[in-house]
Design an enzyme around this catalytic site. Structure first.
Site, PDB file in Angstrom:
ATOM      1  CB  CYS A  61      -0.860  -0.006   1.256  1.00  0.00           C
ATOM      2  SG  CYS A  61       0.154  -0.050   2.755  1.00  0.00           S
ATOM      3  CB  CYS A 153       0.975   4.907   7.359  1.00  0.00           C
ATOM      4  SG  CYS A 153      -0.242   5.171   6.084  1.00  0.00           S
ATOM      5  CG  HIS A 181      -1.485  -4.337  15.515  1.00  0.00           C
ATOM      6  ND1 HIS A 181      -1.018  -3.137  15.036  1.00  0.00           N
ATOM      7  CD2 HIS A 181      -1.359  -5.218  14.489  1.00  0.00           C
ATOM      8  CE1 HIS A 181      -0.634  -3.284  13.772  1.00  0.00           C
ATOM      9  NE2 HIS A 181      -0.827  -4.550  13.424  1.00  0.00           N
ATOM     10  CD  GLU A 183      -2.997   1.153  12.805  1.00  0.00           C
ATOM     11  OE1 GLU A 183      -2.617   0.407  11.879  1.00  0.00           O
ATOM     12  OE2 GLU A 183      -4.125   1.680  12.836  1.00  0.00           O
ATOM     13  CB  CYS A 289      -6.024   3.262   5.599  1.00  0.00           C
ATOM     14  SG  CYS A 289      -5.467   1.709   4.944  1.00  0.00           S
ATOM     15  CB  SER A 318       0.169  -9.059   8.090  1.00  0.00           C
ATOM     16  OG  SER A 318      -0.681  -8.254   7.307  1.00  0.00           O
ATOM     17  CB  SER A 319      -3.881  -6.443  11.448  1.00  0.00           C
ATOM     18  OG  SER A 319      -5.244  -6.176  11.581  1.00  0.00           O
ATOM     19  CG  ASN A 320      -3.156  -5.690   5.562  1.00  0.00           C
ATOM     20  OD1 ASN A 320      -3.222  -6.144   4.438  1.00  0.00           O
ATOM     21  ND2 ASN A 320      -1.999  -5.404   6.146  1.00  0.00           N
ATOM     22  CB  SER A 380       3.031  -5.819   5.087  1.00  0.00           C
ATOM     23  OG  SER A 380       2.202  -6.863   5.541  1.00  0.00           O
TER      24      SER A 380
HETATM   25  S1  SF4 Z   1      -2.492  -0.458   5.531  1.00  0.00           S
HETATM   26 FE1  SF4 Z   1      -1.454   0.724   7.164  1.00  0.00          FE
HETATM   27  S2  SF4 Z   1       0.453   1.403   6.199  1.00  0.00           S
HETATM   28 FE2  SF4 Z   1      -0.917   0.787   4.539  1.00  0.00          FE
HETATM   29  S3  SF4 Z   1      -1.940   2.689   3.904  1.00  0.00           S
HETATM   30 FE3  SF4 Z   1      -3.253   1.670   5.430  1.00  0.00          FE
HETATM   31  S4  SF4 Z   1      -2.661   2.592   7.397  1.00  0.00           S
HETATM   32 FE4  SF4 Z   1      -1.052   3.051   5.922  1.00  0.00          FE
END
Ligand code: SF4
Length: 400
Positions: A61, A153, A181, A183, A289, A318-320, A380
């Protein structure tokens, strides 16, 4: 109440004008010709009996791009300085290993590290990762007098500003996130800048429901404090600190769940305090985001296609990436793998199941005959890893 701490005056948040000099090495480390080819073919690649379909949005990202550019530029600009990194720059083992090979040293910033920053001197550089760091970390580094290169970020900083605003206006920040986490720890710590700043972290709908019931009906205070002992500000009192709440979230949570949780709190506040001027007691801004949202939307679209299985590539912490798996498993057999090494053979795969900490090994994961495989990757995950996974699957089956 007013902000009392400005711990960031020694902080650098811009590159050093070396973008063109690091472009080649970044490309060597993370680029994939296979992925470029798939993108140029409408996100589809057919090889032998396999058809790979890549999500429309996947992988690095803008926040990760920014963090890595800044990290590589810092190394290039200061080849002789000691450079440290608090925790991991992003949650991907390949990327962190690469930084380590570049001589960047990792500092464990967990609360249990008794020697935190002891080795750092004024002539060193300390980098802050993409998901930021707690207020106390900035404060300690300012005391050290070292240069801080901050790769946080912009989307994370936007959440911090929301939480700060809640704290300055006397609202408790309710953060939908994972309390351990990095963040979320950094985000919740923003409330420390204000004398009476408060936060409470809820992991999911179930925890949100518990808190909302407490708002409406009251409950067992001791049980509440035990349940959220790791997830609320010091001296948090559920009987006083849930009167006015502002919602925020870890940027990488499942967006649908964050919106639902915000709505649950709005309803609870209305039930408890009536409908008059709800904005006096409830605030909400969606702080997922756009990169996270785009990747979740893309995988939602992909899993509705005619596929035999999904592969989700990314770090296990990795959370996402985990949320991309969560969406995938609702529709298809889905395997979360960290890299190509997890494809042990055409019949055996090592992967992580939803909600499990350890990897598991599954046999007969690949159907025989024509196979359609959907692929996505967390924010990531470098393209190079995706290309290697595709290559490995094809090679395991004797195609080329
Ligand atoms: S996933 Fe995390 S690092 Fe990537 S754009 Fe969104 S907030 Fe920023």
């Amino acid at each position: 109440m007013s902000a009392t701490i400005d711990p960031r005056s020694n902080v650098v948040r811009k590159g050093f004008g070396l973008k063109s000099e690091i472009r080649e090495v970044l490309s060597l480390d993370y680029h994939s010709d296979i992925v470029e080819r798939i993108k140029s073919q409408g996100h589809t690649l057919s090889v032998g009996r396999f058809t790979f379909r890549l999500a429309e949005e996947f992988g690095f990202c803008y926040g990760v791009d920014f963090a890595l550019n800044l990290a590589y530029e810092t190394r290039r600009k200061f080849p002789d300085k000691r450079i440290f990194l608090t925790n991991e720059i992003i949650h991907n083992p390949r990327v962190n290993t690469r930084l380590s090979e570049m001589g960047i040293e990792f500092i464990d910033c967990s609360a249990t590290n008794p020697t935190l920053f002891e080795e750092v001197t004024a002539s060193d550089i300390v980098m802050i990762p993409a998901f930021g760091a707690e207020v106390d970390v900035y404060r300690r580094l300012q005391e050290k007098g070292c240069m801080v290169v901050d790769t946080t970020c912009g989307s994370v900083i936007a959440v911090w500003k929301r939480v700060e605003r809640y704290a300055s206006d006397g609202f408790t920040a309710i953060i939908h996130g994972k309390h351990a986490h990095e963040e979320t720890r950094a985000t919740s710590s923003q409330t420390e800048k204000y004398e009476n700043g408060k936060y409470l972290i809820v992991l999911d709908r179930e925890e949100a429901e518990y808190v909302c019931r407490y708002i409406v009906e009251g409950g067992d205070r001791d049980e509440f404090l035990k349940k959220f002992s790791d997830a609320c500000s010091p001296a948090f009192d559920p009987d006083c600190d849930l009167q006015r709440v502002g919602l925020a979230n870890q940027t990488t949570m499942l967006s649908s769940e964050s919106l639902e949780i915000a709505e649950m709190f709005r309803e609870a506040i209305e039930k408890k305090h009536g409908h008059e001027s709800p904005e006096a007691r409830f605030r909400h801004f969606d702080t997922i985001c756009t990169a996270t949202q785009d990747r979740q939307d893309a995988v939602n679209k992909l899993v509705r296609q005619d596929l035999d299985l999904m592969i989700v590539i990314g770090g296990y912490n990795s959370s996402n990436t985990t949320h991309l798996l969560e969406i995938s498993v609702q529709h298809k057999p889905a395997y979360h793998i960290s890299d190509a090494g997890c494809i042990l053979s055409a019949t055996t795969i090592r992967h992580k199941l939803m909600g499990q900490k350890e990897e598991t090994v599954t046999e007969n994961w690949l159907p025989t005959g024509e196979v359609r495989i959907g692929i996505t990757a967390g924010a990531s995950t470098p393209d190079r890893l995706i290309g290697e996974v595709i290559d490995r699957i094809v090679q395991c089956c004797g195609a080329s």
